[in-house]
Design a protein around this motif. Structure first.
Motif, PDB file in Angstrom:
ATOM      1  N   THR A 143      -3.350 -29.359 -35.422  1.00 53.18           N
ATOM      2  CA  THR A 143      -4.278 -29.810 -34.549  1.00 53.18           C
ATOM      3  C   THR A 143      -5.271 -30.871 -34.936  1.00 53.18           C
ATOM      4  OG1 THR A 143      -4.313 -27.277 -33.771  1.00 53.18           O
ATOM      5  CG2 THR A 143      -6.046 -28.880 -32.847  1.00 53.18           C
ATOM      6  N   VAL A 144      -5.129 -32.002 -34.258  1.00 58.07           N
ATOM      7  CA  VAL A 144      -6.054 -33.258 -34.919  1.00 58.07           C
ATOM      8  C   VAL A 144      -7.080 -33.437 -33.828  1.00 58.07           C
ATOM      9  CG1 VAL A 144      -6.048 -35.685 -35.494  1.00 58.07           C
ATOM     10  CG2 VAL A 144      -4.031 -34.027 -36.334  1.00 58.07           C
ATOM     11  N   LEU A 145      -8.316 -33.666 -34.232  1.00 54.81           N
ATOM     12  CA  LEU A 145      -9.309 -34.016 -33.373  1.00 54.81           C
ATOM     13  C   LEU A 145      -9.737 -35.290 -33.355  1.00 54.81           C
ATOM     14  CD1 LEU A 145     -11.606 -30.766 -34.589  1.00 54.81           C
ATOM     15  CD2 LEU A 145      -9.809 -30.999 -32.465  1.00 54.81           C
ATOM     16  N   MET A 146      -9.894 -36.169 -32.536  1.00 58.41           N
ATOM     17  CA  MET A 146     -10.307 -37.493 -32.576  1.00 58.41           C
ATOM     18  C   MET A 146     -11.525 -37.669 -31.692  1.00 58.41           C
ATOM     19  SD  MET A 146      -7.925 -40.806 -31.123  1.00 58.41           S
ATOM     20  CE  MET A 146      -7.568 -40.430 -29.624  1.00 58.41           C
ATOM     21  N   PHE A 147     -12.401 -38.086 -32.661  1.00 59.77           N
ATOM     22  CA  PHE A 147     -13.923 -38.366 -32.407  1.00 59.77           C
ATOM     23  C   PHE A 147     -14.086 -39.702 -31.795  1.00 59.77           C
ATOM     24  CE2 PHE A 147     -13.696 -34.782 -34.860  1.00 59.77           C
ATOM     25  CZ  PHE A 147     -14.907 -33.890 -34.642  1.00 59.77           C
ATOM     26  N   VAL A 148     -14.435 -39.911 -30.391  1.00 61.03           N
ATOM     27  CA  VAL A 148     -14.535 -41.270 -29.710  1.00 61.03           C
ATOM     28  C   VAL A 148     -15.762 -41.061 -28.973  1.00 61.03           C
ATOM     29  CG1 VAL A 148     -12.147 -41.358 -29.657  1.00 61.03           C
ATOM     30  CG2 VAL A 148     -13.248 -40.217 -27.645  1.00 61.03           C
ATOM     31  N   GLY A 149     -16.119 -42.393 -28.309  1.00 61.15           N
ATOM     32  CA  GLY A 149     -17.117 -42.435 -27.480  1.00 61.15           C
ATOM     33  C   GLY A 149     -18.446 -42.223 -28.302  1.00 61.15           C
ATOM     34  N   GLY A 199      -7.472 -20.798 -43.733  1.00 59.52           N
ATOM     35  CA  GLY A 199      -6.128 -21.072 -44.223  1.00 59.52           C
ATOM     36  C   GLY A 199      -5.430 -21.627 -43.262  1.00 59.52           C
ATOM     37  N   GLN A 200      -5.867 -22.175 -42.089  1.00 61.31           N
ATOM     38  CA  GLN A 200      -5.328 -23.048 -41.096  1.00 61.31           C
ATOM     39  C   GLN A 200      -5.615 -24.266 -41.325  1.00 61.31           C
ATOM     40  OE1 GLN A 200      -6.281 -20.134 -37.534  1.00 61.31           O
ATOM     41  NE2 GLN A 200      -5.291 -21.868 -36.834  1.00 61.31           N
ATOM     42  N   GLU A 201      -4.612 -25.141 -41.317  1.00 57.00           N
ATOM     43  CA  GLU A 201      -4.705 -26.750 -41.479  1.00 57.00           C
ATOM     44  C   GLU A 201      -5.203 -27.341 -40.218  1.00 57.00           C
ATOM     45  OE1 GLU A 201      -1.389 -28.390 -42.976  1.00 57.00           O
ATOM     46  OE2 GLU A 201      -1.555 -27.348 -44.948  1.00 57.00           O
ATOM     47  N   PHE A 202      -6.106 -28.415 -40.152  1.00 59.78           N
ATOM     48  CA  PHE A 202      -6.434 -29.048 -39.200  1.00 59.78           C
ATOM     49  C   PHE A 202      -6.654 -30.636 -39.669  1.00 59.78           C
ATOM     50  CE2 PHE A 202      -8.142 -24.867 -37.932  1.00 59.78           C
ATOM     51  CZ  PHE A 202      -7.960 -24.970 -36.532  1.00 59.78           C
ATOM     52  N   GLY A 203      -6.885 -31.555 -38.684  1.00 62.04           N
ATOM     53  CA  GLY A 203      -7.125 -33.013 -39.105  1.00 62.04           C
ATOM     54  C   GLY A 203      -8.365 -33.368 -38.237  1.00 62.04           C
ATOM     55  N   ALA A 204      -8.824 -34.586 -38.716  1.00 56.59           N
ATOM     56  CA  ALA A 204      -9.920 -35.196 -37.752  1.00 56.59           C
ATOM     57  C   ALA A 204     -10.104 -36.734 -38.102  1.00 56.59           C
ATOM     58  CB  ALA A 204     -11.605 -34.840 -38.205  1.00 56.59           C
ATOM     59  N   MET A 205     -10.236 -37.361 -36.948  1.00 58.27           N
ATOM     60  CA  MET A 205     -10.385 -38.960 -37.226  1.00 58.27           C
ATOM     61  C   MET A 205     -11.335 -39.713 -36.216  1.00 58.27           C
ATOM     62  SD  MET A 205      -6.411 -39.392 -35.280  1.00 58.27           S
ATOM     63  CE  MET A 205      -6.419 -41.098 -35.271  1.00 58.27           C
TER      64      MET A 205
END
Length: 292
Positions: free
Chosen positions: A137-143, A192-198
């Motif tokens: 799951t990848v979270l994109m930080f905008v606005g 133990g779960q992989e996440f991503g952020a950008m």
């Protein structure tokens, strides 16, 4: 992988079962559980839990309140270009392409697509690289929350046990509109779960919303109280175990016993009536309702 602590929860209008069948077909996954909850504000709702490439997701049909957008996407690591192409063909049907399928500096084969329901998928060929988790799951930080990806990653890894931040890739000079030093991609793990952020400074017309939330499975009231205290930042968003954090991401802090309670047809109505009145779940009160 140990039992999944955090489950992405996808809100559909009325297509949850149809979508579950599509996703389990595309990824050769399985449907783990189906349940109906009656007499909710949305009427009778279907909740389906599926397993795709080792990851569990839950889907609900509960009305047209929320719409998916690319602020949360699912990053699928593939071993070959052919695998990327095969998945792309199925997910892009009636969908919307966000980044064309092709070769990029970071991968020989990559594409970003919203499927027919609006859910975002990033498909990437990683070649010989070791794959620990196929779907991330990848979270994109905008606005309003642009530039806060690193802060958020540090926050989440402090809240959840066994949290860890990986090597952060940053934007450099000349990559406008993104500011040098902001996060191009930050991998992190929670339980133990992989996440991503950008971060993304482009003029996006969307933000985090309740269409995708994250269920935290809790064994005890103490655990529920802990996550509620740490994560909840918008009091008016607190309802039926849901909360919203300081970045606008929605979480559901749920006792593991609730699932078993709702499977008991005789008690499910009483339990549903009880939890619809709650903000933070109270296990003792749920057990009283269950016992009648």
């Amino acid at each position: 992988m140990t039992k999944q602590k955090i489950t992405p929860f996808l809100w559909f209008d009325k297509e949850a079962i149809e979508a579950a069948n599509l996703y389990t077909s595309v990824f050769k996954g399985s449907i783990k559980n189906k349940e109906k909850i009656h007499d909710t504000p949305s009427g009778t709702v279907d909740i389906i839990t599926i397993k795709l490439l080792g990851q569990e997701l839950s889907l609900i049909s509960a009305g047209p309140l929320f719409k998916f957008n690319p602020s949360v996407s699912f990053h699928v690591k593939c071993k070959s270009k052919e695998e990327v192409d095969a998945i792309w063909k199925k997910l892009s049907k009636e969908g919307t392409v966000l980044m064309e399928l092709g070769e990029y500096p970071f991968s020989k084969r990559f594409g970003w697509v919203q499927d027919k329901y609006g859910l975002s998928w990033q498909l990437i060929s990683v070649g010989e690289m070791e794959i620990k988790q196929r779907i991330t799951t990848v979270l994109m930080f905008v606005g309003d929350v642009y530039g806060k990806a690193e802060e958020a990653v540090n926050f989440y890894t402090s809240v959840f046990h066994n949290g860890k931040v990986g090597n952060i890739f940053r934007y450099g000079k000349g990559e406008e509109p993104d500011k040098a030093g902001t996060v191009k991609y930050a991998p992190f793990t929670l339980e133990g779960q992989e996440f991503g952020a950008m971060d993304s400074a482009h003029n996006h017309k969307f933000a985090f919303n309740e269409a995708i939330s994250f269920v935290v499975h809790c064994e005890t009231q103490r655990e529920i109280d802990y996550y509620w205290r740490k994560l909840s930042a918008v009091p008016e968003a607190e309802q039926c175990g849901w909360l919203k954090d300081r970045y606008g991401i929605s979480w559901q802090i749920v006792p593991t016993v609730l699932g078993n309670m709702l499977q008991n047809k005789e008690a499910a109505g009483r339990v549903t009536e009880a939890f619809l009145k709650m903000k933070k779940f109270n296990i003792e009160d749920l057990e009283k309702a269950y016992k009648g």
